[in-house]
Design a protein around this motif. Structure first.
Motif, PDB file in Angstrom:
ATOM      1  N   MET A   1       0.853  -1.175   0.000  1.00 49.20           N
ATOM      2  CA  MET A   1       0.000   0.000   0.000  1.00 49.20           C
ATOM      3  C   MET A   1       0.901   1.241   0.000  1.00 49.20           C
ATOM      4  O   MET A   1       1.851   1.333   0.767  1.00 49.20           O
ATOM      5  CB  MET A   1      -0.904  -0.025   1.237  1.00 49.20           C
ATOM      6  CG  MET A   1      -1.815   1.161   1.330  1.00 49.20           C
ATOM      7  SD  MET A   1      -2.899   1.189   2.802  1.00 49.20           S
ATOM      8  CE  MET A   1      -3.830  -0.280   2.590  1.00 49.20           C
ATOM      9  N   SER A   2       0.563   2.216  -0.852  1.00 46.48           N
ATOM     10  CA  SER A   2       1.363   3.431  -0.945  1.00 46.48           C
ATOM     11  C   SER A   2       1.114   4.326   0.272  1.00 46.48           C
ATOM     12  O   SER A   2       0.103   4.205   0.963  1.00 46.48           O
ATOM     13  CB  SER A   2       1.015   4.191  -2.227  1.00 46.48           C
ATOM     14  OG  SER A   2      -0.294   4.716  -2.145  1.00 46.48           O
ATOM     15  N   LEU A   3       2.044   5.232   0.507  1.00 47.66           N
ATOM     16  CA  LEU A   3       1.930   6.141   1.656  1.00 47.66           C
ATOM     17  C   LEU A   3       0.667   7.007   1.570  1.00 47.66           C
ATOM     18  O   LEU A   3      -0.059   7.119   2.568  1.00 47.66           O
ATOM     19  CB  LEU A   3       3.181   7.013   1.778  1.00 47.66           C
ATOM     20  CG  LEU A   3       3.184   8.001   2.947  1.00 47.66           C
ATOM     21  CD1 LEU A   3       3.082   7.257   4.273  1.00 47.66           C
ATOM     22  CD2 LEU A   3       4.416   8.856   2.900  1.00 47.66           C
ATOM     23  N   PRO A   4       0.348   7.634   0.415  1.00 51.65           N
ATOM     24  CA  PRO A   4      -0.882   8.424   0.363  1.00 51.65           C
ATOM     25  C   PRO A   4      -2.134   7.587   0.646  1.00 51.65           C
ATOM     26  O   PRO A   4      -3.046   8.048   1.338  1.00 51.65           O
ATOM     27  CB  PRO A   4      -0.909   8.968  -1.070  1.00 51.65           C
ATOM     28  CG  PRO A   4       0.522   8.992  -1.486  1.00 51.65           C
ATOM     29  CD  PRO A   4       1.130   7.796  -0.811  1.00 51.65           C
ATOM     30  N   ALA A   5      -2.171   6.364   0.156  1.00 49.85           N
ATOM     31  CA  ALA A   5      -3.334   5.504   0.419  1.00 49.85           C
ATOM     32  C   ALA A   5      -3.418   5.159   1.904  1.00 49.85           C
ATOM     33  O   ALA A   5      -4.512   5.144   2.480  1.00 49.85           O
ATOM     34  CB  ALA A   5      -3.247   4.241  -0.427  1.00 49.85           C
ATOM     35  N   MET A   6      -2.285   4.904   2.522  1.00 49.14           N
ATOM     36  CA  MET A   6      -2.261   4.576   3.944  1.00 49.14           C
ATOM     37  C   MET A   6      -2.734   5.777   4.776  1.00 49.14           C
ATOM     38  O   MET A   6      -3.521   5.626   5.714  1.00 49.14           O
ATOM     39  CB  MET A   6      -0.864   4.162   4.376  1.00 49.14           C
ATOM     40  CG  MET A   6      -0.776   3.724   5.830  1.00 49.14           C
ATOM     41  SD  MET A   6       0.878   3.301   6.346  1.00 49.14           S
ATOM     42  CE  MET A   6       1.657   4.891   6.345  1.00 49.14           C
ATOM     43  N   LEU A   7      -2.263   6.975   4.425  1.00 49.31           N
ATOM     44  CA  LEU A   7      -2.664   8.178   5.158  1.00 49.31           C
ATOM     45  C   LEU A   7      -4.149   8.467   4.963  1.00 49.31           C
ATOM     46  O   LEU A   7      -4.830   8.894   5.902  1.00 49.31           O
ATOM     47  CB  LEU A   7      -1.827   9.373   4.712  1.00 49.31           C
ATOM     48  CG  LEU A   7      -0.353   9.329   5.096  1.00 49.31           C
ATOM     49  CD1 LEU A   7       0.389  10.509   4.493  1.00 49.31           C
ATOM     50  CD2 LEU A   7      -0.176   9.288   6.593  1.00 49.31           C
ATOM     51  N   THR A   8      -4.647   8.226   3.766  1.00 46.91           N
ATOM     52  CA  THR A   8      -6.063   8.445   3.495  1.00 46.91           C
ATOM     53  C   THR A   8      -6.925   7.533   4.338  1.00 46.91           C
ATOM     54  O   THR A   8      -7.951   7.951   4.891  1.00 46.91           O
ATOM     55  CB  THR A   8      -6.366   8.232   1.996  1.00 46.91           C
ATOM     56  OG1 THR A   8      -5.583   9.156   1.239  1.00 46.91           O
ATOM     57  CG2 THR A   8      -7.827   8.439   1.695  1.00 46.91           C
ATOM     58  N   ARG A   9      -6.524   6.288   4.460  1.00 43.29           N
ATOM     59  CA  ARG A   9      -7.307   5.330   5.248  1.00 43.29           C
ATOM     60  C   ARG A   9      -7.291   5.663   6.735  1.00 43.29           C
ATOM     61  O   ARG A   9      -8.210   5.313   7.465  1.00 43.29           O
ATOM     62  CB  ARG A   9      -6.781   3.916   5.035  1.00 43.29           C
ATOM     63  CG  ARG A   9      -7.015   3.395   3.621  1.00 43.29           C
ATOM     64  CD  ARG A   9      -6.474   2.003   3.456  1.00 43.29           C
ATOM     65  NE  ARG A   9      -7.085   1.045   4.346  1.00 43.29           N
ATOM     66  CZ  ARG A   9      -8.134   0.286   4.039  1.00 43.29           C
ATOM     67  NH1 ARG A   9      -8.685   0.395   2.854  1.00 43.29           N
ATOM     68  NH2 ARG A   9      -8.615  -0.573   4.904  1.00 43.29           N
ATOM     69  N   ARG A  10      -6.262   6.343   7.189  1.00 43.82           N
ATOM     70  CA  ARG A  10      -6.118   6.628   8.620  1.00 43.82           C
ATOM     71  C   ARG A  10      -6.245   8.118   8.948  1.00 43.82           C
ATOM     72  O   ARG A  10      -5.810   8.568  10.000  1.00 43.82           O
ATOM     73  CB  ARG A  10      -4.765   6.112   9.096  1.00 43.82           C
ATOM     74  CG  ARG A  10      -4.683   4.589   9.084  1.00 43.82           C
ATOM     75  CD  ARG A  10      -3.299   4.095   9.384  1.00 43.82           C
ATOM     76  NE  ARG A  10      -3.202   2.668   9.557  1.00 43.82           N
ATOM     77  CZ  ARG A  10      -3.356   1.758   8.617  1.00 43.82           C
ATOM     78  NH1 ARG A  10      -3.652   2.126   7.400  1.00 43.82           N
ATOM     79  NH2 ARG A  10      -3.226   0.472   8.866  1.00 43.82           N
TER      80      ARG A  10
END
Length: 84
Positions: A1-10
């Motif tokens: 999972m990419s960093l932007p996707a991880m930040l979006t989810r959290r």
């Protein structure tokens, strides 16, 4: 999972985690509190206006603030964050 996707989810959890140091480091004055509340109130007013024009799962909304902004609820939330 990419960093932007991880930040979006959290993003909500990160907001609460980051709120603690912001509140601890903040040194508000009466002027900054009044200005912040005024800015946040504008954001909340935009969100209320946008929610009143929304008809979920029926049709694309093009009235009210949706006439000028693609995502006025997100914009209102951003303005509230700016006020805070």
């Amino acid at each position: 999972m990419s960093l932007p996707a991880m930040l979006t989810r959290r993003r909500v959890a990160l907001g609460f985690v980051l709120a603690a140091p912001v509140l601890w480091l903040a040194q508000p004055t009466r002027t900054t509190l009044v200005a912040g509340v005024a800015i946040a109130a504008v954001g909340e007013a935009l969100r209320i206006w946008a929610a009143g024009h929304l008809t979920k799962a029926q049709q694309v909304t093009t009235s009210g603030p949706y006439r000028w902004f693609a995502h006025p609820l997100y914009l209102g939330s951003s303005v509230i964050g700016l006020g805070l």
